[in-house]
Enzyme design. Structure first.
Site, PDB file in Angstrom:
ATOM      1  N   LYS A   1      48.398  37.920  50.375  1.00 20.31           N
ATOM      2  CA  LYS A   1      46.974  37.428  50.163  1.00 20.31           C
ATOM      3  C   LYS A   1      47.031  35.930  49.434  1.00 20.31           C
ATOM      4  CE  LYS A   1      43.808  37.337  46.082  1.00 20.31           C
ATOM      5  NZ  LYS A   1      42.791  38.063  45.176  1.00 20.31           N
TER       6      LYS A   1
ATOM      7  N   GLU B   1      38.044  46.406  48.865  1.00 22.91           N
ATOM      8  CA  GLU B   1      38.588  46.558  47.596  1.00 22.91           C
ATOM      9  C   GLU B   1      37.799  46.194  46.471  1.00 22.91           C
ATOM     10  OE1 GLU B   1      40.413  42.151  47.584  1.00 22.91           O
ATOM     11  OE2 GLU B   1      40.722  42.097  45.220  1.00 22.91           O
TER      12      GLU B   1
ATOM     13  N   ARG C   1      38.049  45.347  37.242  1.00 21.22           N
ATOM     14  CA  ARG C   1      37.226  44.354  36.701  1.00 21.22           C
ATOM     15  C   ARG C   1      36.859  44.593  35.313  1.00 21.22           C
ATOM     16  NH1 ARG C   1      37.147  38.954  39.895  1.00 21.22           N
ATOM     17  NH2 ARG C   1      38.654  39.341  41.343  1.00 21.22           N
TER      18      ARG C   1
HETATM   19  C1  3PG Z   1      38.541  37.451  43.325  1.00 22.43           C
HETATM   20  O1  3PG Z   1      39.157  37.585  42.801  1.00 22.43           O
HETATM   21  O2  3PG Z   1      37.492  37.100  42.505  1.00 22.43           O
HETATM   22  C2  3PG Z   1      38.017  37.325  44.804  1.00 22.43           C
HETATM   23  O3  3PG Z   1      39.112  35.872  45.195  1.00 22.43           O
HETATM   24  C3  3PG Z   1      37.518  36.377  45.138  1.00 22.43           C
HETATM   25  O4  3PG Z   1      36.525  35.541  45.253  1.00 22.43           O
HETATM   26  P1  3PG Z   1      35.645  34.507  45.546  1.00 22.43           P
HETATM   27  O5  3PG Z   1      34.238  35.324  44.584  1.00 22.43           O
HETATM   28  O6  3PG Z   1      35.497  32.866  46.136  1.00 22.43           O
HETATM   29  O7  3PG Z   1      35.279  35.848  47.186  1.00 22.43           O
END
Ligand code: 3PG
Length: 214
Positions: free
Chosen positions: A133, A45, A49
């Site tokens: 999710k 994934e 961003r």
């Molecule tokens: C996110 O969208 O940043 C994810 O949920 C990852 O979260 P994490 O950094 O706590 O694994």
């Protein structure tokens, strides 16, 4: 390139952890994907961003066809369309809107929609999504929340993401309504910058030992 359609369930079943990846440099994309593959993780994934995210998805789709690259942080119809054009095979969203659901269907993308409340689960279910999710998992109630949901939402499977760590992943994976978890720990920013691909392979390989109930 393998182009057959994936289902959300297939995406979730492939490994105990879906890595949530943030890439700032296109040059990191292919070696990072190969490092995860070497550790046994194929569902990747890449979050939308950073300005480079779509180019990274494109590079992985082109150069690493054994992996299935997906787009994370899909928040709009335009995000879904851009992700599909770049070669993403699945999408993950931090929340759910019918527009995102429809755009993913139209684009042939399997979608894991993000939910944090019962109403959001019902909205996603109304549109036919039953693999969801749970985000942000730790902050929104952790394993106890999933246990509570297993009663009324007995027909839903979850991928908890957000605050999941190597230490607490097993608590989530022991639940019958959890198929896999999502987490960013597999691809640390400093490992990308230093090109420590072996570390990423090691972190991926370690997750294969996590047992799953579902
Ligand atoms: C996110 O969208 O940043 C994810 O949920 C990852 O979260 P994490 O950094 O706590 O694994």
């Amino acid at each position: 390139m393998t182009t057959h359609a994936l289902s959300a369930l297939r995406v979730m079943q492939d490994a105990p952890v879906i890595p949530v990846i943030v890439l700032n440099d296109v040059a990191h994309a292919v070696p990072m994907a190969r490092a995860l593959l070497a550790g046994g993780i194929r569902m990747l994934e890449v979050t939308l961003r950073t300005p480079q995210a779509l180019a990274c998805i494109e590079a992985i789709a082109r150069e690493v066809p054994e992996a299935a690259v997906g787009a994370g942080t899909v928040r709009s119809r335009a995000d879904a369309q851009a992700a599909a054009r770049a070669g993403a095979r699945f999408a993950v969203s931090p929340g759910y809107t019918p527009a995102v659901g429809q755009a993913c269907r139209d684009a042939g993308l399997a979608l894991l929609p993000g939910v944090a409340t019962g109403s959001e689960i019902m909205l996603a279910q109304e549109d036919g999504f039953t693999e969801l999710k749970f985000f942000p998992a730790m902050q929104a109630g952790g394993p106890a929340m999933l246990k509570a949901w297993s009663g009324p939402f007995f027909d839903v499977k979850f991928c908890p993401t957000g605050g999941v760590t190597p230490q607490n992943a097993a608590d989530f994976l022991a639940l019958p309504n959890v198929v896999c978890v999502g987490g960013s720990w597999l691809v640390p920013a400093d490992a990308l910058v230093s090109g420590d691909w072996a570390r990423i392979t090691r972190l991926a390989a370690e997750t294969r030992a996590l047992a799953r109930a579902a």
